[in-house]
Structure formats: structure tokens, C-alpha cells
Design a protein around this motif. Structure first.
Motif, mmCIF file in Angstrom:
data_model
loop_
_atom_site.group_PDB
_atom_site.id
_atom_site.type_symbol
_atom_site.label_atom_id
_atom_site.label_comp_id
_atom_site.label_asym_id
_atom_site.label_seq_id
_atom_site.Cartn_x
_atom_site.Cartn_y
_atom_site.Cartn_z
ATOM 1 N N THR A 1 -4.604 -0.292 -9.156
ATOM 2 C CA THR A 1 -5.283 0.602 -8.204
ATOM 3 C C THR A 1 -4.568 1.951 -8.179
ATOM 4 O O THR A 1 -3.841 2.258 -7.227
ATOM 5 C CB THR A 1 -5.308 -0.012 -6.794
ATOM 6 N N ASN B 1 -4.409 4.983 -7.132
ATOM 7 C CA ASN B 1 -4.943 5.987 -6.199
ATOM 8 C C ASN B 1 -3.861 6.846 -5.567
ATOM 9 O O ASN B 1 -4.118 7.616 -4.635
ATOM 10 C CB ASN B 1 -5.761 5.301 -5.105
ATOM 11 N N ASP C 1 -1.198 5.876 -3.756
ATOM 12 C CA ASP C 1 -0.608 5.435 -2.487
ATOM 13 C C ASP C 1 0.728 4.726 -2.662
ATOM 14 O O ASP C 1 1.342 4.280 -1.695
ATOM 15 C CB ASP C 1 -1.570 4.538 -1.721
ATOM 16 N N GLY C 2 1.194 4.617 -3.916
ATOM 17 C CA GLY C 2 2.474 3.980 -4.177
ATOM 18 C C GLY C 2 2.403 2.480 -4.320
ATOM 19 O O GLY C 2 3.418 1.836 -4.599
ATOM 20 N N ASN C 3 1.228 1.894 -4.145
ATOM 21 C CA ASN C 3 1.057 0.453 -4.279
ATOM 22 C C ASN C 3 0.157 0.147 -5.477
ATOM 23 O O ASN C 3 -0.998 0.577 -5.512
ATOM 24 C CB ASN C 3 0.433 -0.143 -3.012
ATOM 25 N N ASP D 1 0.065 1.315 -8.359
ATOM 26 C CA ASP D 1 -0.388 2.481 -9.130
ATOM 27 C C ASP D 1 -0.089 2.336 -10.611
ATOM 28 O O ASP D 1 -0.717 3.005 -11.438
ATOM 29 C CB ASP D 1 0.284 3.764 -8.616
ATOM 30 N N ARG E 1 -10.035 2.164 -7.682
ATOM 31 C CA ARG E 1 -9.377 3.186 -6.856
ATOM 32 C C ARG E 1 -9.885 3.124 -5.419
ATOM 33 O O ARG E 1 -10.931 2.601 -5.140
ATOM 34 C CB ARG E 1 -9.605 4.586 -7.435
#
Length: 246
Positions: free
Chosen positions: A166, A168, A170-172, A174, A246
Motif C-alpha cells: 500500500t 500511499n 503513510d509509512g505502513n 509502503d 493505495r
């Protein structure tokens, strides 16, 4: 009068024979001070005495002389090695009593394996074992601490691919992490779209500076959807799919 007093003392002793008073501070007078090379805690009644020493010293004063526990001097965090051969255990020092961290908030570490006396260069790439760690802080103060890195699984490290990413920002999730691939530096990863065209490829995939982040080889974001990977790792071929969302 003396006789009556004597009898009272004996009576009091008999009644309270089972009472134990632990070490304690009587009164509120005292202070605690920390410098770059010295810590001093004090109450009243006695001269300061040294209870622990490295380059920095810790002093106590008054009716509170402690039995110093080395484990209470250093606070640290340990991440165990994930599997046999991963060498991904890590040590992080939070604080050392009486020894402040450097200007960047960290301590320098000199790590030596207790078993074979080998030096370890990276505190984030440690195999399971016990280490003698020299912790160096501000102005050269230092402290030695034995720290053990455990082993979460005794099985040999195995490659594991995940089927989703994912990217996007957000740091998770990625990045597309391939578990334990860094243990096999001779590798090649190719990502294909549904029409069979290569959209991203790299050699020496390591989950760090060589890692897929959902972009093509030109650095442009790939559209959401299903992609397919082929990995050649240590002479073996792995195939599967991965979804971008995403």
C-alpha cells in the motif's frame, strides 16, 4: 524510677519482636544532582561514599546507602534475531545513569561477543548471543553492560513473499518487504504487469536501498492492480502475485 523504665523497655521489646524495619530515609532533607560525569543523591548524617565507578561515578550520602544493581544503571531495548542465520538482532540504549548521551541523543557502542571475543560493527545486525557492550556518551563517559540477544525461531531463515503493498506514503506497508532476502545477496527480482511486461527489476534486493516501492523503473507510480513477480534467489526460482492498493 530506673526500675520502672527498665521494665517498660523489656515489655516493649517482647511485644514488637516480630517487627522488622527495612532501610529507609528518616526526614525529608536531601537532594539529587546529575552532572556530565557524576551523580549524587543525598540525605543527611553521613559523608558521601562511592558506590559505583566506571569513568563516571555515582555517589550516595546519608542513611540510604543502596545495594547498587547494575541493571538499574542502563536502560535498553533488544530485538531478538528472527531466525537462525538472520543476524538481524539489535540493541538500542535509552539511557545511562550519570552518563548523558551525545549531542544527537545517542550513545556510541563497542560490541564484543562474549563467546568468541569477536567485534560486532552494527548494533542492528546481531546474531543471537551475549555481548559485552561499551556504552560511550557525552564527554567520553562510558559504562560496560552485558546484554543478551535472543533467538525467536531456531529454524533456518526462509524466504517469504507478501501479496500486498500500500504505497500511499503513510509509512505502513509502503515497501514490498521480502523476509530474509538480505541473507541471500545473489538475487534478482522482476515485477510484471498483467500483460507480461517488466515494469520493475533489480539485482541484490535487500529491503533497504534496493526495494520495490510500487513505482516502475522510471520512478513513476504504477496504477493499483495485480502484478506478478519472479525471484531468482540462491539458485531457486520463486513466482507469485502482489497487489498494489493505495
Amino acid at each position: 524510677m530506673k526500675k520502672l523504665l527498665y521494665i517498660f523497655i523489656l515489655f516493649s521489646f517482647t511485644v514488637n519482636a516480630q517487627v522488622t524495619i527495612s532501610r529507609q530515609v528518616i526526614g525529608s532533607t536531601g537532594s539529587y544532582q546529575v552532572g556530565t560525569t557524576m551523580s549524587l543523591s543525598s540525605t543527611v548524617g553521613e559523608p558521601a561514599v562511592q558506590t559505583l565507578f566506571s569513568v563516571n561515578g555515582i555517589l550516595t550520602q546519608g542513611f540510604q546507602q543502596p545495594s547498587m544493581n547494575v541493571d538499574s544503571i542502563v536502560t535498553y531495548e533488544v530485538i531478538n534475531e528472527s531466525c537462525n542465520g538472520a543476524s538481524n538482532g539489535s540493541i538500542f540504549i535509552n539511557s545511562v545513569l550519570g552518563c548523558a548521551p551525545k549531542a544527537d541523543g545517542t550513545y556510541s557502542l563497542l560490541i564484543k561477543n562474549v563467546t568468541d571475543s569477536s567485534d560486532q560493527d552494527n548494533p542492528a545486525q546481531l546474531p543471537a548471543g551475549t555481548y559485552n557492550v561499551k556504552i560511550i556518551g557525552l564527554n567520553g563517559c562510558y559504562f560496560f553492560q552485558l546484554i543478551t540477544v535472543g533467538l525467536d525461531s531456531e529454524e533456518d531463515c526462509k524466504i517469504k513473499f507478501y501479496s500486498g503493498i500500500t504505497p500511499n506514503g503513510d509509512g505502513n506497508n509502503d515497501l514490498w518487504i521480502v523476509d530474509n532476502i538480505e541473507q541471500f545477496p545473489e538475487n534478482e527480482i522482476k515485477i510484471f504487469n498483467r500483460w507480461g511486461s517488466i515494469v520493475w527489476e533489480a539485482s541484490g534486493y535487500n529491503n533497504d536501498d534496493v526495494v520495490w516501492n510500487g513505482k516502475n523503473n522510471s520512478g513513476n507510480d504504477l496504477p493499483d492492480g495485480t502484478y506478478f513477480y519472479v525471484g531468482t534467489i540462491d539458485g531457486e526460482t520463486y513466482k507469485g502475485w502482489v497487489e498494489i492498493t493505495r
